[in-house]
Design an enzyme around this catalytic site. Structure first.
Site, PDB file in Angstrom:
ATOM      1  N   ASP A  17       0.821  -1.222   0.000  1.00 13.85           N
ATOM      2  CA  ASP A  17       0.000   0.000   0.000  1.00 13.85           C
ATOM      3  C   ASP A  17       0.849   1.264   0.000  1.00 13.85           C
ATOM      4  O   ASP A  17       0.658   2.157   0.838  1.00 13.85           O
ATOM      5  CB  ASP A  17      -0.935   0.018   1.213  1.00 13.85           C
ATOM      6  CG  ASP A  17      -1.707  -1.281   1.386  1.00 13.85           C
ATOM      7  OD1 ASP A  17      -2.078  -1.880   0.361  1.00 13.85           O
ATOM      8  OD2 ASP A  17      -1.935  -1.690   2.539  1.00 13.85           O
ATOM      9  N   GLU A 189     -11.185   1.320  -3.914  1.00 15.64           N
ATOM     10  CA  GLU A 189     -10.520   1.734  -2.673  1.00 15.64           C
ATOM     11  C   GLU A 189      -9.266   2.527  -3.014  1.00 15.64           C
ATOM     12  O   GLU A 189      -9.004   2.841  -4.165  1.00 15.64           O
ATOM     13  CB  GLU A 189     -10.195   0.499  -1.815  1.00 15.64           C
ATOM     14  CG  GLU A 189      -9.354  -0.533  -2.533  1.00 15.64           C
ATOM     15  CD  GLU A 189      -9.211  -1.837  -1.764  1.00 15.64           C
ATOM     16  OE1 GLU A 189      -9.433  -1.859  -0.550  1.00 15.64           O
ATOM     17  OE2 GLU A 189      -8.846  -2.855  -2.395  1.00 15.64           O
TER      18      GLU A 189
END
Length: 546
Positions: A17, A189
């Site tokens: 991420d 997302e």
């Protein structure tokens, strides 16, 4: 002369991420740490090729306390930015992620320097995860996050929320707007906003964090939308080619070098040959990006949906290597070497000491290997498919509830643990405790002999002297793990079992949709008798062999 290249991944091992911030000639990448403490890893580079671990900012109770948080909760998808002379870090401290509800409080902390003391957190919201902060050219600041919709019959990935942040008031203000509901791939997302020329660009991740992962780009003249999706398709994905060396590609962040070259950092995974399992977890890679004539970001040289390259052109920057991390750590310094972390607790002094016995790391046993509260377990990331890990341990257990040793750990439901303990007569022995992911937490002990007439009372097969140090070794080779031990550091006994190391991966057990970390190897001590038995570790070796 051939063009210089950067080889992916740039941050090998569990570093998912990525969010990147450039400050002058310096680049900083923040990555998720989930249940590992301190929270958020920040790596630093000056050439995008060589990286060093520079900081873990969430390092005190006010910023992060994960005791009791389930596996793969904790710190999800931080966003790092720099504006107004400050570093800004947005992060989620997930308290629950399985089931219809998710508890996802989002926070903001700031600091003038990357490795300084970060401010007490400002609570933002809990309406979703993967938050980021966008600093607009006009000085306004905007908070964006995916929205989690718990209602039955609704898409749980309900789009992207936008709301203004007022730093003077230390709170979100104004209307909440759902600016983008995603594409047909779904699971929208990881939103990041950018401004280029007269456009606002919204980059999101879609398809889930597994093998259907992708990055999508949309743009609008107005920050509130509507946003049109790039007609060319996905900016980045590996989903249509299972033979690519970088799989699970998505969740990324765009940035420019000082000379104006555009790159993106992104999440990826490298599965074992013949297996869709990634023991190194989700890693960080880099891709060169160009802008099309009609103003869309595209991977350099890509046709259609962008497929990640294993090697990419290096930017026009002088090389800036950093000192290598030593193979051996002797625990002679007053602080723990930076590559090590522990689980969940902001109070490591309760179970860890570097001065109780100078030159040693002392671990005082606490809860069981399956605990989500307080484990005396200190480990470092695996960052190579083949490695050797070794330590020398002094440990004098007094009852069956006391054990310590060397562990290859994914989470409370997936680990291999070479441990020392005592039997009912107080005699030391060595065994392996394995929890294999698909057995709902139940363990196997591969070195124990079961008596034929009394299978419920296994007899330890491998005895140790009642006193003296024990050397412990782990040798990992892709999907095979072998443990061995010695009582003098010269003559070694190899355990007569080959352990399935592919179990130490996202995809094993309950699978990639619920497991988000990566493999660690390290030292631990457990004592459920409440007597605080301690183990002393003289040194720890980690050597990558491929």
């Amino acid at each position: 002369m051939s063009e210089p290249k950067i080889r992916n991944p740039i941050l090998p091992g569990f570093n998912p991420d990525p969010s990147i911030a450039r400050v002058g000639d310096d680049f900083y990448i923040a990555t998720s740490t989930f249940e590992w403490y301190p929270g958020v890893q920040i790596h630093h580079s000056r050439d995008l090729r060589n990286w060093r671990l520079a900081a873990r900012p969430l390092n005190r109770t006010a910023l992060l306390d994960m005791r009791g948080s389930p596996d793969s909760c904790g710190v999800w998808a931080p966003c790092l930015s720099h504006a107004d002379g400050l570093f800004w870090l947005i992060y989620t401290d997930v308290k629950r992620h399985r089931g219809q509800n998710k508890d996802t409080p989002n926070y903001l902390t700031t600091c003038a320097t990357i490795d300084g003391e970060w401010s007490d957190p400002v609570y933002m919201n809990s309406s979703g995860f993967d938050p980021s902060l966008f600093h607009d050219d006009n000085g306004r600041k905007w908070f964006v996050n995916m929205v989690w919709d718990h209602r039955p019959g609704h898409n749980p990935f309900g789009g992207v929320y936008l709301q203004e942040y007022d730093h003077d008031q230390r709170r979100l203000v104004g209307e909440i707007t759902n600016i983008f509901r995603g594409t047909a791939l779904g699971l929208t997302e990881a939103p990041h906003l950018y401004r280029r020329d007269d456009w606002y660009y919204l980059v999101t991740a879609e398809g889930g964090t597994g093998y259907n992962h992708a990055m999508t780009v949309a743009r609008s003249r107005d920050i509130h939308g509507p946003y049109e999706v790039d007609p060319n398709g996905y900016l980045l994905t590996s989903k249509d080619d299972p033979d690519l060396p970088l799989q699970r590609s998505g969740h990324g962040d765009l940035f420019d070098t000082p000379s104006g070259e555009t790159y993106l950092v992104h999440l990826c995974g490298r599965p074992l040959d013949g297996l869709r399992r990634c023991p190194l977890g989700r890693e960080t890679a880099l891709q060169k990006t160009v802008w099309s004539e009609d103003g869309w970001p595209r991977l350099e040289g890509a046709v259609g949906d962008g497929q990640p390259a294993l090697e990419v052109p290096a930017p026009d920057l002088p090389q800036h290597p950093w000192p290598a991390t030593p193979v051996r750590r002797d625990f002679d310094e007053p602080v723990l070497p930076m590559e090590f972390q522990w689980l969940r607790s902001p109070e490591p002094e309760r179970f860890m000491s570097l001065d109780a016995r100078p030159g040693h790391l002392r671990l005082t046993g606490k809860a069981s290997p399956g605990s989500w509260f307080e484990q005396a377990l200190v480990a470092r990331r695996q960052d190579a498919f083949v490695y050797r890990a070794e330590t020398r341990m002094d440990f004098a257990p007094e009852n069956i509830h006391q054990l310590a040793g060397l562990v290859c750990y994914y989470n409370a439901g997936k680990f291999h643990y070479l441990y020392v303990s005592v039997d009912d007569q107080g005699r030391r022995y060595i065994d392996i405790w394995s929890v294999e992911g698909d057995r709902d937490g139940f363990a196997v002990f591969p070195l124990s002999d079961s008596e034929p007439d009394n299978p419920g009372n296994p007899e330890p097969r491998y005895r140790l002297p009642d006193k003296g140090p024990v050397w412990l070794r782990a040798m990992a080779d892709h999907q095979v793990l072998r443990f061995s031990w010695s009582t003098d550091g010269e003559d070694w006994t190899e355990a007569p079992v080959k352990l399935n190391y592919s179990l130490i991966s996202d995809e094993a057990g309950i699978g990639e949709g619920s497991s988000f970390t990566g493999a660690f190897v390290g030292m631990c001590c457990h004592d459920t008798s409440g007597q605080d038995c301690a183990a002393d570790f003289d040194w720890f070796d980690y050597e990558a062999l491929n």
